[in-house]
Design an enzyme around this catalytic site. Sequence first.
Site, PDB file in Angstrom:
ATOM      1  CG  ASP A 112      -1.687   1.278   1.415  1.00 46.78           C
ATOM      2  OD1 ASP A 112      -1.837   2.031   0.427  1.00 46.78           O
ATOM      3  OD2 ASP A 112      -2.134   1.533   2.554  1.00 46.78           O
TER       4      ASP A 112
ATOM      5  NE  ARG B 133       2.963   5.646   7.571  1.00 48.39           N
ATOM      6  CZ  ARG B 133       2.535   4.807   8.510  1.00 48.39           C
ATOM      7  NH1 ARG B 133       3.398   4.225   9.323  1.00 48.39           N
ATOM      8  NH2 ARG B 133       1.257   4.537   8.639  1.00 48.39           N
ATOM      9  CG  LEU B 134       5.972   0.754   0.389  1.00 50.63           C
ATOM     10  CD1 LEU B 134       6.871   0.738  -0.850  1.00 50.63           C
ATOM     11  CD2 LEU B 134       6.379  -0.412   1.306  1.00 50.63           C
TER      12      LEU B 134
ATOM     13  CE1 TYR C 231     -15.318   9.177  -7.583  1.00 46.25           C
ATOM     14  CE2 TYR C 231     -13.522   9.117  -9.174  1.00 46.25           C
ATOM     15  CZ  TYR C 231     -14.095   9.654  -8.038  1.00 46.25           C
ATOM     16  OH  TYR C 231     -13.459  10.668  -7.361  1.00 46.25           O
TER      17      TYR C 231
ATOM     18  CG  ASP D 216      -5.760   5.207  -1.910  1.00 45.60           C
ATOM     19  OD1 ASP D 216      -6.387   5.542  -2.930  1.00 45.60           O
ATOM     20  OD2 ASP D 216      -5.360   6.022  -1.050  1.00 45.60           O
TER      21      ASP D 216
ATOM     22  CB  THR E 298      -1.585  12.668   3.124  1.00 42.97           C
ATOM     23  OG1 THR E 298      -0.464  11.904   3.581  1.00 42.97           O
ATOM     24  CG2 THR E 298      -1.117  14.031   2.657  1.00 42.97           C
TER      25      THR E 298
ATOM     26  CB  THR F  51      -4.474  29.451  19.275  1.00 39.80           C
ATOM     27  OG1 THR F  51      -4.887  30.753  19.674  1.00 39.80           O
ATOM     28  CG2 THR F  51      -4.416  29.410  17.755  1.00 39.80           C
TER      29      THR F  51
END
Length: 256
Positions: free
Chosen positions: A7, A12-13, A96, A105, A133, A183
Site C-alpha cells: 500500500d 509512506r509505503l 464513479y 487505495d 494525508t 489556539t
Amino acid sequence: MAFLALDVGNTRLKWALYEEPRVGARLITHGAQFLENIETLEEGDWSQLPTPRWVLGCIVAGDAVKRRVEEQLEMWDVTPQWVVSGNAEAGVINGYDHPARLGSDRWVAMIGARQRLLSHGRPRPCVVVMVGTAVTVEAIDTEGKFLGGLILPGHGIMLRALESGTAGLHVPTGEVRDFPTNTSDALTSGGTFAIAGAVQRMVENLRQHCGETPEVYMTGGAGWKMAPSMSTEVELVESLIFDGLLHIASKRLAMA
C-alpha cells in the site's frame, strides 16, 4: 506461496507478507517505510523475508515512486501487479463517472470493507473512511455499489493551510475539546470536527438512500486519532487495504 501486499500512499509505503494469497491467510510480518527511504528496503526491512511468489499492491504516489518500489522488488525477481480501479471487482461495483480515475487505495479499501461486512452477516450499506494525508469518505449501498465519496484535507494539510494563510498560528498541536479555550486546541478540534462532520453527513445521506443505518469502517495512519471523536459509531480496521488486496488476490487466483 508467500504473498506480499503493498500500500503505497502519499507519505509512506506499508507492506504485509502473508503465508498465501487467500482471505484469512496467516500474517507472517509487516512494516512501513517513509517514501524518502524506499531505497533502504532491500538491505533493511526486506532483507530477511522469505521470497514472495506474488506481489500485489495499490499506489497513489505516482510513477516515479512506483519505479523505485519495483527496483527494490528486483531482489526477488518478481514483477508486482498494481491494482487499477475498474467497473467491478471482488463483489464491488464502481459507480464513479470515470471508474479508472478512482484512486486505487480507495477502491481496494472498499473491497476490503465489503468483504468484512459480508463475513459478519447479511449485506448492509457501509461508509468507508480513510484518514491519512487526505481523508476520503465512501458510500457503498446494500448491493455493493459504490455510490460516491468525499475527499477533504487531512489534519496536517488543514493546519499548514491555516499557518500559511493566517499570521500568528504557528502553535503546538493541541487537544480535542468540546469548547476549546486556546489556539492550539481550537485548531486541533476544528480539524477533527470537520472530518467527523463530513463522515456524519455521509452516514445520514446513505441512511436516507438505503433506508437503514450503515456500518462505518475507519482506517488509515491517523484513524486511531479520529475514532474517539466521531459522533457516529465506527469500527477501526487498520488492515482494511491489506484485507482488500488479499480478497482481490484470492479472486484473481480462482479465476486464473
